[in-house]
Design an enzyme around this catalytic site. Structure first.
Site, short mmCIF file in Angstrom:
data_model
loop_
_atom_site.label_atom_id
_atom_site.label_comp_id
_atom_site.label_asym_id
_atom_site.label_seq_id
_atom_site.Cartn_x
_atom_site.Cartn_y
_atom_site.Cartn_z
N GLU A 111 0.75 -1.02 -0.14
CA GLU A 111 0.06 0.07 0.04
C GLU A 111 1.07 1.23 -0.01
OE1 GLU A 111 -3.84 -0.36 2.32
OE2 GLU A 111 -2.84 -2.01 3.22
N HIS A 225 -8.85 9.15 3.65
CA HIS A 225 -8.49 8.23 2.79
C HIS A 225 -8.91 8.71 1.38
CE1 HIS A 225 -8.21 4.35 0.52
NE2 HIS A 225 -7.96 3.79 1.79
N ARG A 267 -0.78 8.43 2.01
CA ARG A 267 -2.18 8.62 1.99
C ARG A 267 -2.42 10.41 1.75
NH1 ARG A 267 -5.24 4.68 5.79
NH2 ARG A 267 -4.93 2.91 3.98
N HIS A 328 -11.29 9.26 7.36
CA HIS A 328 -11.21 7.59 7.39
C HIS A 328 -10.43 7.39 8.74
CE1 HIS A 328 -10.17 3.58 6.18
NE2 HIS A 328 -8.97 3.81 6.30
N ARG A 363 -1.07 8.45 9.14
CA ARG A 363 -1.02 6.66 9.39
C ARG A 363 -0.49 6.42 8.17
NH1 ARG A 363 -4.25 2.60 8.67
NH2 ARG A 363 -6.13 3.79 8.53
C1 SIN Z 1 -7.35 0.29 3.13
O1 SIN Z 1 -7.69 -0.95 2.72
O2 SIN Z 1 -7.09 1.20 2.26
C2 SIN Z 1 -7.56 0.88 4.28
C3 SIN Z 1 -6.68 0.26 5.27
C4 SIN Z 1 -5.95 1.16 6.25
O3 SIN Z 1 -6.86 2.21 6.73
O4 SIN Z 1 -5.04 1.03 6.69
#
Ligand code: SIN
Length: 433
Positions: A111, A225, A267, A328, A363
């Site tokens: 990610e 998010h 993010r 988020h 985060r």
């Molecule tokens: C996501 O799957 O994008 C959310 C996971 C997270 O908030 O760390």
């Protein structure tokens, strides 16, 4: 009405459940859930759980977390997170958790802002599977009882010592008396019009902390998010399109089908780039393009997102997904030390309601479930070692049902005012002010 227990846990997400399972089986435990037990953000988590791959990866994992958090993190907390990640993932597996594997190893995914693939997952329903695994274990424990639909609105304190909490259950007001109390009541998204969170999560822990002069930290750090599904006139929770979709190769395009950002930046950077692009193109959304993935891959790897979109009339194996940022996660919270102790004696906080300093200003993706595991276990172990030194005190708070309801409304306003002031959040972004 009065209920007496050794440990009271407020919240039934990962932090609440896992702390209960790590407490001594000799302790009596009462867990409270504001609505149904599975109505927690843990249940919704899609992406996965970050973990150091091995001893050698710990340093890079720490660095990735610090960089994403703009170095506003508490470095010691981040080191603990990385150090204890592997043992907690193993413990989850001991409880029966099934992660996806490939060639006999974890099928680690990627990610934003992670330098390497280090996220373990269970398709795109990791949180649901974590929840079900922990709940199955909790149900086996005779020392744990759970009360659903219990709205906690105040703490029972004597000076700076916590002796439980007060809540409404079935139109009655209950005093829950305990020697140790763990606040694991989750986030704040229910206060925001656009949020991926459960609507019932309205910062209850934060308002109770404010009312009882418990120390908060970093309340200005709220995460948006980048990719929630864009749906016009949506009043309910926003449907999340996991960052792991970008981790597996999906691209962000503006309404003119132009790529405008590296999808795997942190993010906050990606969310800001989307907001800027929406303004530039005078649009309320951008698109996530999954055309690099085959239809069987999408259906197997992201069954929840595939079905969730299909239910809304969108076939993501054929069409681009309209997305826009949404609130988020709350990085700030009730300040805790490395054993999850708050500034009030015998009161602990774990999970999203707490601030361990792990996340800094932003985060790193998939660090939330891990933080919930690592620091709730630390709370449990600390309680196991110290609870015998605490003598319970039978203090009662006298609320009528009507005054308790007024308190619930007051709490929501206290929390909303708090975020409005801390953030300069525009009034219309919040549900209540
Ligand atoms: C996501 O799957 O994008 C959310 C996971 C997270 O908030 O760390």
């Amino acid at each position: 009405m009065d209920i007496y227990t050794d440990v009271l846990i407020i919240g039934t997400g990962v932090a609440g459940m896992y702390s209960a399972l790590n407490l001594s089986k000799n302790l009596n435990i009462v867990m409270l859930s504001k609505s149904s037990i599975d109505e927690c953000n843990t249940y919704l988590a899609q992406g996965g759980i970050s973990t150091a791959l091995n001893e050698a990866d710990k340093e890079l994992f720490v660095l990735d977390t610090l960089k994403a958090g703009h170095f506003k993190n508490n470095k010691k907390s981040v080191e603990i997170l990385a150090d204890e990640s592997i043992s907690n993932i193993s413990k989850l597996i001991d409880f029966g958790m099934k992660f996806d594997t490939k060639d006999g190893n974890f099928d680690y995914t990627r990610e934003g802002a992670h330098s390497v693939n280090r996220i373990v997952h269970s398709t795109d329903k990791t949180g649901k599977v974590v929840f079900e695994t922990l709940y199955a274990e909790v149900k086996k424990r005779k020392n744990i009882s759970i009360l659903e639909n219990t709205c906690v609105f105040d703490l029972i304190c004597d000076g700076n010592q916590c002796f439980g909490a007060v809540g409404i259950y079935n139109s009655n007001v209950y005093n829950f008396h305990s020697k140790a109390t763990v606040l694991a009541s989750g986030g704040i998204g229910g206060l925001f019009k656009n949020s991926t969170n459960q609507r019932t999560l309205t910062a209850d822990g934060i308002s109770m902390a404010i009312k009882n002069h418990i120390r908060l930290k970093d309340i200005q750090y709220i995460q948006f998010h980048p990719t929630s599904l864009y749906e016009k006139n949506k009043k309910d929770r926003r449907f999340l399109i996991s960052e792991s979709v970008r981790g597996e190769g999906a691209k962000l395009l503006n309404i003119r089908s132009e790529r405008f950002v590296n999808e795997l930046l942190p993010r906050d950077v990606v969310a800001a780039a989307i907001y800027a692009e929406e303004r530039k193109t005078n649009s309320s959304h951008v698109y996530l393009d999954l055309s690099s993935m085959s239809s069987p891959f999408i259906k197997n790897r992201f069954p929840g997102i595939y079905t969730g979109c299909l239910d809304r009339g969108l076939d993501i194996t054929k069409e681009k997904i309209p997305v826009t940022p949404a609130q988020h996660y709350f990085m700030g919270g009730i300040a805790v030390d490395h054993n999850s102790k708050t500034s009030m004696n015998s009161l602990y906080a774990a999970g999203e309601v707490s601030n361990t300093g792990v996340h800094g200003a932003n985060r790193l993706a998939s660090n939330s479930l891990l933080e919930g595991l690592v620091f709730s276990r630390r709370a449990a172990r600390y309680i196991n070692n110290t609870i015998l030194n605490v003598t319970a005190k039978d203090i009662k708070k006298d609320f009528s049902f009507e005054s308790a309801l007024r308190e619930v409304v007051k709490n929501k306003n206290i929390a909303a005012q708090n975020f409005k002031k801390a953030l300069g959040v525009k009034k219309d972004e919040l549900v209540t002010v």
